[in-house]
Write a protein that holds these residues in place. Structure first.
Motif, PDB file in Angstrom:
ATOM      1  N   GLU A 275      -6.524   5.717   2.588  1.00  0.00           N
ATOM      2  CA  GLU A 275      -7.623   5.955   1.655  1.00  0.00           C
ATOM      3  C   GLU A 275      -8.904   5.268   2.138  1.00  0.00           C
ATOM      4  O   GLU A 275     -10.002   5.805   1.995  1.00  0.00           O
ATOM      5  CB  GLU A 275      -7.237   5.441   0.266  1.00  0.00           C
TER       6      GLU A 275
ATOM      7  N   GLY B  12       0.776  -1.235   0.000  1.00  0.00           N
ATOM      8  CA  GLY B  12       0.000   0.000   0.000  1.00  0.00           C
ATOM      9  C   GLY B  12       0.803   1.278   0.000  1.00  0.00           C
ATOM     10  O   GLY B  12       0.305   2.325   0.427  1.00  0.00           O
TER      11      GLY B  12
ATOM     12  N   ARG C 147      -2.993   2.785   1.384  1.00  0.00           N
ATOM     13  CA  ARG C 147      -4.237   2.046   1.142  1.00  0.00           C
ATOM     14  C   ARG C 147      -5.174   2.144   2.348  1.00  0.00           C
ATOM     15  O   ARG C 147      -6.374   2.393   2.198  1.00  0.00           O
ATOM     16  CB  ARG C 147      -3.904   0.585   0.834  1.00  0.00           C
TER      17      ARG C 147
END
Length: 402
Positions: A312, A150, A309
């Motif tokens: 987000e 990520g 990741r």
């Protein structure tokens, strides 16, 4: 006052007017240069440029007028634009539908570009290397990008592919995950179609292969990739590879492959620092058309440290919570939206867990850390545990000490 002495005084004014986080994120990265009878304000990327333009440029012009005695003409540019030849004609932009079809054929996500890749200290070398390869293929061949889950490896290598595709519509590009390549090898073996398999991959101008650690222990796949790699490099075709670890630390990969991974340039992606995490959150929010306050972005960034990741994912959770409840995105709403996530994190990173981990590492008892002993063997672990508790939990120093 001269232009040279104006900018330091301008920075000092903002230092007093803004919070340290705001100043370090938006103002400190800027540079000011003379351009004839005007001034050029240089931002590190387009996102910072747009943010400064909307919120701070009027104040900068006001300070400049007061310091210089007249209102100067001021232009805002991105740093990377300064190194491009000014006489080069602009490339014609491909039609969106046509560009999308070409990206799909190459298995590229059109949304992964250098413009949407937020730059910071954690990834600036990798981004610079990627941009160099995109603008001058085979300048680093292969380009090997490594980093944890990520952190943007896939985004970066697909940005390279999209950039080359935008400048050369005829380029034969393929982005592929290592597991898909393994499946292609198995399929070619089953159907006795190795000639077609080799012909396809060796015809590529750019091969982007993601998560090559999945080749570990697969000898036939490694053999095929070894010959493909040599063929592409000798034909001056670009190869870009990603992995979750440094090349020499990959397990189950033949030494002859590992040594070839080091032929070009190896760059790493690190977990983003606080300011970069904030910039990523604001960029992602802006891309969805939502307005997120800096205070909210800093709250999320302080609690989600591991990778982009998860960052987000936390932002999407806040945006969805706001949408479902029909409420404005505030700090209070963000705390409610992330309550379960933060509770899990707090259980995972507790004072007790920190004390046990530190005690195990230094081979002392937890009771020693609570004692009044001041010997170096105890004082040092005690200080380390307190520092980790301050960094990784929301407790104050008095609460940690008690």
């Amino acid at each position: 006052m001269s232009t040279a002495s104006f900018w330091p005084s301008c920075l000092e004014a903002f230092r007093h007017e803004l919070t340290p986080q705001q100043f370090n994120t938006w103002i400190r990265p800027l540079r000011l240069e003379n351009a004839g009878d005007g001034l050029v304000l240089i931002a590190p990327n387009r996102f910072v440029l747009q943010w400064v333009k909307e919120r701070f440029v009027a104040r900068i012009e006001e300070l400049a007028t007061a310091a210089l005695g007249q209102a100067p003409r001021m232009a805002l540019v991105v740093a990377e634009e300064l190194v491009r030849p000014l006489t080069a004609p602009p490339a014609a932009a491909p039609a969106p539908a046509q560009s999308g079809r070409r990206s799909a054929q190459a298995s590229l996500n059109p949304g992964f570009s250098f413009a949407t890749f937020v730059a910071g200290k954690a990834n600036q070398l990798a981004r610079a290397a990627g941009l160099q390869v995109a603008e001058h293929p085979t300048s680093y061949n292969p380009l090997f990008v490594y980093g944890g889950v990520g952190l943007g490896k896939t985004h970066l290598i697909q940005a390279i592919g999209n950039h080359i595709l935008d400048t050369n519509a005829d380029a034969k590009i393929r982005y592929i995950h290592a597991e898909t390549y393994v499946s292609d090898v198995v399929r070619a073996y089953q159907h006795k179609a190795f000639d077609d398999f080799k012909r396809y991959y060796r015809s590529l101008d750019l091969l982007l292969i993601d998560d090559i650690q999945f080749f570990g222990g697969k000898s036939r796949t490694q053999e095929e990739f070894f010959y493909l790699f040599n063929t592409l490099i000798e034909a001056h075709k670009q190869v870009v590879i990603t992995c979750d670890t440094y090349p020499k630390e990959i397990t189950g990969i033949e030494e002859r492959l590992i040594s070839r991974f080091g032929w070009g340039l190896t760059v790493g992606l690190e977990p983003p620092e606080l300011e970069m995490r904030v910039a990523i959150l604001l960029s992602k929010a802006a891309a969805t058309g939502m307005n997120v306050d800096e205070q909210v972005a800093f709250f999320i960034a302080k609690h989600i440290r591991s990778n982009v990741r998860e960052l987000e994912g936390a932002l999407k959770r806040v945006l969805a919570y706001s949408s479902f409840h029909g409420q404005e995105i505030t700090l209070s709403l963000a705390k409610d939206a992330l309550r379960d996530l933060l509770a899990v994190q707090n259980r995972q990173i507790s004072i007790e867990n920190i004390q046990k981990t530190v005690a195990d590492y230094y081979k002392i008892r937890i009771s020693d850390m609570h004692s009044k002993k001041r010997s170096r063997a105890v004082a040092r672990p005690r200080q380390v545990a307190m520092a980790l508790a301050k960094e990784l939990t929301q407790l104050s120093l008095p609460e940690i000490g008690s």
